[in-house]
Design a protein around this motif. Structure first.
Motif, PDB file in Angstrom:
ATOM      1  N   LYS C  51       0.825  -1.211   0.000  1.00 25.76           N
ATOM      2  CA  LYS C  51       0.000   0.000   0.000  1.00 25.76           C
ATOM      3  C   LYS C  51       0.856   1.256   0.000  1.00 25.76           C
ATOM      4  O   LYS C  51       0.426   2.292  -0.502  1.00 25.76           O
ATOM      5  CB  LYS C  51      -0.934  -0.004   1.215  1.00 25.76           C
ATOM      6  N   ASN C  54       1.435   2.627  -3.337  1.00 19.84           N
ATOM      7  CA  ASN C  54       0.308   3.287  -3.988  1.00 19.84           C
ATOM      8  C   ASN C  54      -0.167   4.499  -3.192  1.00 19.84           C
ATOM      9  O   ASN C  54      -1.198   5.085  -3.466  1.00 19.84           O
ATOM     10  CB  ASN C  54      -0.836   2.274  -4.129  1.00 19.84           C
ATOM     11  N   LEU C  56      -1.534   4.553  -0.332  1.00 18.89           N
ATOM     12  CA  LEU C  56      -2.862   4.324   0.236  1.00 18.89           C
ATOM     13  C   LEU C  56      -2.831   4.267   1.756  1.00 18.89           C
ATOM     14  O   LEU C  56      -3.830   3.998   2.398  1.00 18.89           O
ATOM     15  CB  LEU C  56      -3.464   3.017  -0.302  1.00 18.89           C
ATOM     16  N   LEU C  57      -1.658   4.509   2.341  1.00 20.83           N
ATOM     17  CA  LEU C  57      -1.600   4.519   3.808  1.00 20.83           C
ATOM     18  C   LEU C  57      -2.160   5.843   4.287  1.00 20.83           C
ATOM     19  O   LEU C  57      -1.742   6.901   3.839  1.00 20.83           O
ATOM     20  CB  LEU C  57      -0.162   4.344   4.273  1.00 20.83           C
TER      21      LEU C  57
END
Lengths: 269, 329, 254
Positions: C51, C54, C56-57
């Motif tokens: 993640k 990307n 997305l954290l």
């Protein structure tokens, strides 16, 4: 064990049953399809069409207004702010508190607001007041479902390069459409049924309103006024009107259940 | 183990070559202007939504302030103590003692809670601890439906059923009463409060973990013991919150009570006496309030008092719930 | 290593959650147009690593990211980088397929549409192309308008693949992409990834060693938030250098 359940179901059946049983005999088609003729409140000809249409227009307008405010807020709370955000916590708390404010207080405040912006008792003033009343009801119900959208689903949208705005309106809204619809219908039902908040603001008239600035009759108030007369025939009509209102509310509840089933087609479980 | 870092010139970041003859439709990032537009939209939405989000928070304060603003006029000429504890309500003579109304509200609320709390808690316990899943699922919509009935409908029902019932009860006890009374108001209110208490306590009960229940059951406790010793004890705070929420609901309810309670502005002495709750005062007099001096101000003060009381109850209950949730999770 | 070129370069990546260190000082190069498989016992930070590629954290959940990740030579954690642009470079397959709540067609058309493609014919051709690329076209070509949620789980995962490819990324990320699928569908998805590596850089997280052996060109072994060993697949599988890797490969740690 049966007893407790019996109480809830029993109360419901008892209330609805009494209203329908008392109301139906007095209900004539002319009551639904006519506006009050002269002397209606003395027992003469006419119906409550003005109140039915008034209530629908008022609750409809208010629900639309409340939706325009609460949907963006709920999306903001769930898409833009993190799950532990303080702002979100505070807003949810405000909704909880607003939810508890009695409708008569909304009525009083709506009256002040109406005077403040220079309106007279009118459909518009009623819509504004009822929208305020519906706002926390709708938002809380919506928030409950939007909160359940899986994190992975929004992540999937983000990973395609979607912005939060696109994720909110193209993915989250579609995913929770049934829940949003239910929330809207719950609020609509409350809007139709509420009397105390429109007492001050919507006025009452025998005519069907043709503009937002005219006063409008509402069904709960029509019931209240008819019940308050000393004439037996008019009181009978109050029961009939109450039956109409009850059936309307039950119908909305049924529609919302059916709608959930129909629109959950796309929902990912 | 590191290898040469790729540079742009190595062709990284370019479209992969497609062998099947399909077009690369988009630029790597879409046409630049459209991307910019999307980002600006997103940013604008963020700002706008943040502003909108402040509305509910502000609304509470605006409402309080608005009502207070109007109530100032009467507070300026009469001390609050005399307004709250005065027994004479004669607006035309400038007398605005609200004691009878406060007493009326208090009386119906207490009666309603005395009836509603045990019954609805029992119902909630039954539903969460004894009832099979299917029954619980069937009961939920019923409770919601009960909560969704308009208060006018409750009022009409009260007039049709409860008022005659109370009248008969009174005559059986040798008291004369029209039936329009504190008791009638309390009974109708109690039923209206059921859903709130049941709903909140069900939620609280469901947060008691299943493991805890199973542990108690495995120690040989029967269901009732589990309910009493584990579930109820564990959710004591939540139950208080549920009751307080119910209380505040009862406190502010207007139309249904107004229709069955009699509306005579005297401090009620018995259950069979009529009463005149504060919300009813507001609802009944909105018409005349503009024609008598200070009348509107007095009514707005009444609304302010209602709101403050209910707000206090609500904030307290929510605080309790949030705290209970934190300790549970 | 010969013949590998770097596509993603992770440099001193640390991810903390409060005082807990989830990823510890990770430095790693991920080769271009190969399948890189990240293996390791559950809870070792595999998904977090994926993640982080990307972005997305979510910082609002208390996750703090330090370090640099270069994709195509550009640091994706640099403050002036714009996140939707980064995310679009990578298609994501999650553990459970997450189809969007709309029709099959609209799922694949989602990314092209938000990135500005409006023209119907091109859109239809694009959707067809990517569905074919994901090996789903034959199964769904007659019911493109039905809700994606009506597909089987295996089909849904391939739809997610097609949807991701339609955003025209250079990288495909898979977070245990076959864990919810039956063996048949798993094989299907694995085969797709192998077919795609000639055009895409693929990074897959898995805890199934046999799957790693089947598809990996390059292996990264992650243990308790650290990269213990990484290298070309045959090398790591045949001659692991670290005792922990050996223990994992023989099944002593799982």
């Amino acid at each position: 064990m049966g007893l407790a359940l019996f109480l809830v179901v029993g109360c419901l059946v008892f209330i609805v049953g009494t209203i329908v049983w008392k109301g139906l005999p007095a209900l004539k088609l002319s009551m639904i399809f006519q506006t009050p003729k002269g002397g209606f409140y003395l027992g003469k000809e006419g119906g409550i069409l003005n109140a039915i249409l008034g209530s629908l227009a008022l609750a409809g307008g208010a629900t639309l207004l409340a939706l325009l405010v609460s949907l963006p807020i709920v999306l903001y709370l769930n898409v833009y702010t993190g799950r532990r955000s303080r702002t979100a916590g505070f807003i949810r708390f405000s909704f909880d508190v607003l939810w508890g404010v009695p409708s008569i207080v909304y009525g009083a405040f709506g009256f002040l607001l109406m005077v403040f912006i220079g309106l007279r008792t009118s459909l518009l003033a009623g819509i504004l007041t009822v929208a305020l009343l519906e706002l926390p009801i709708m938002s809380r119900a919506m928030d409950e479902v939007v909160r359940l959208v899986p994190r992975d689903l929004t992540d999937a949208a983000y990973s395609l390069g979607a912005t939060r705005l696109e994720t909110a309106f193209r993915v989250v809204v579609r995913q929770t459409l049934p829940g949003i619809l239910t929330a809207v219908l719950i609020a609509f039902g409350r809007g139709i049924g509420d009397a105390a908040s429109v007492l001050f603001t919507a006025g009452f008239t025998d005519r069907v309103p043709t503009s937002l600035l005219q006063p409008a009759a509402t069904l709960p108030l029509a019931i209240f006024f008819q019940l308050g007369t000393p004439f037996a025939e008019v009181r009978e009509r109050a029961y009939a009107s109450a039956a109409v209102l009850t059936v309307l509310i039950l119908a909305i509840s049924l529609i919302s259940r059916a709608a959930v089933r129909k629109y959950s087609r796309h929902t990912i479980r | 183990m590191r290898f040469r870092l790729l540079q742009k010139s190595d062709g990284v970041g370019k479209k992969p070559q497609r062998t099947d003859g399909i077009l690369a439709v988009l630029e790597t990032d879409g046409p630049a202007p459209s991307r910019k537009r999307r980002l600006i939209k997103d940013l604008a939405a963020r700002r706008f939504l943040f502003g909108l989000t402040l509305v509910p928070g502000l609304l509470v304060f605006v409402m309080l302030f608005g009502l207070f603003w109007k109530a100032r006029a009467i507070l300026a000429v009469k001390p609050l103590g005399r307004l709250l504890l005065g027994t004479t309500w004669k607006p035309s003579q400038g007398e605005f003692g609200m004691l009878a109304f406060l007493a009326g509200t208090l009386a119906v609320t207490v009666v309603a809670m005395v009836i509603a709390v045990p019954i609805s808690l029992l119902t909630a316990v039954t539903l969460s601890e004894y009832a099979p899943r299917r029954m619980r699922h069937a009961a939920r919509p019923m409770v919601d439906l009960l909560a969704g009935l308009p208060s006018v409908v409750y009022g009409v029902w009260g007039v049709l059923v409860i008022v005659p019932f109370v009248e008969r009860l009174a005559s059986m006890l040798g008291v004369s009463s029209s039936g329009y009374s504190i008791l009638a108001g309390g009974i109708v209110l109690a039923i209206m409060v059921f859903p709130t208490i049941i709903h909140v306590s069900l939620e609280v009960f469901s947060s008691v973990s299943k493991d805890l229940r199973d542990a108690a059951l495995s120690l040989g406790a029967n269901r009732w013991e589990v309910a009493k010793k584990v579930v109820l004890r564990k959710s004591r705070q939540g139950i208080i919150a549920a009751v307080v929420l119910g209380l505040s609901r009862a406190f502010g309810e207007t139309m249904a009570v107004l229709m069955v309670v009699g509306n005579i502005p005297r401090v009620p002495k018995s259950l069979f006496d009529p009463g005149y709750p504060l919300p009813a005062l507001l609802a009944n007099n909105y018409g005349e309030m503009m024609s008598v001096p200070l009348y509107d101000s007095a009514l707005m003060l009444a609304a302010l008092i209602l709101m403050l009381v209910v707000l206090t109850f609500n904030v307290a209950a929510r605080m309790i719930l949030i705290r209970a949730e934190r300790t549970a999770g | 290593m010969e013949g590998f070129r770097t596509h993603i370069s992770i440099q001193n990546l640390n991810v903390n959650h409060g005082s807990r260190r989830i990823l510890k000082d990770i430095t790693l190069d991920i080769p271009d147009r190969r399948i890189t498989v990240i293996v390791g016992p559950s809870g070792c930070g595999k998904t977090t690593l994926l993640k982080s590629l990307n972005r997305l954290l979510d910082p609002s959940e208390g996750l703090r990211v330090h370090g640099r990740i270069l994709v195509d030579g550009e640091n994706i954690y640099s403050p002036d980088v714009e996140v939707t642009h980064i995310r679009r470079k990578m298609g994501l397959l999650s553990q459970k397929p997450q189809v969007l709540p709309m029709s099959i067609f609209d799922n694949v058309a989602f990314a092209p549409r938000i990135h500005g493609l409006r023209e119907k014919k091109t859109l239809a051709r694009t959707v067809e192309h990517y569905l074919k690329l994901a090996g789903l076209w034959e199964e769904v070509k007659d019911r493109l308008a039905t809700p994606a949620s009506e597909l089987s789980v295996g089909q849904q995962q391939r739809l997610c693949l097609a949807r991701g490819l339609a955003a025209e990324p250079g990288i495909i990320l898979g977070d245990e992409p076959t864990s919810a699928l039956d063996p048949q569908s798993s094989k299907h998805v694995e085969q797709r990834l192998i077919d795609l590596k000639s055009d895409y850089t693929v990074v897959v997280v898995t805890h199934i060693l046999r799957q790693a052996k089947r598809i990996a060109d390059y292996i990264v072994f992650l243990y308790l938030g650290e990269v213990v060993e990484h290298g070309p697949a045959e090398k790591v599988f045949e001659r692991p250098r670290d005792p922990r890797t050996r223990a994992y490969l023989t099944g002593e740690i799982s």
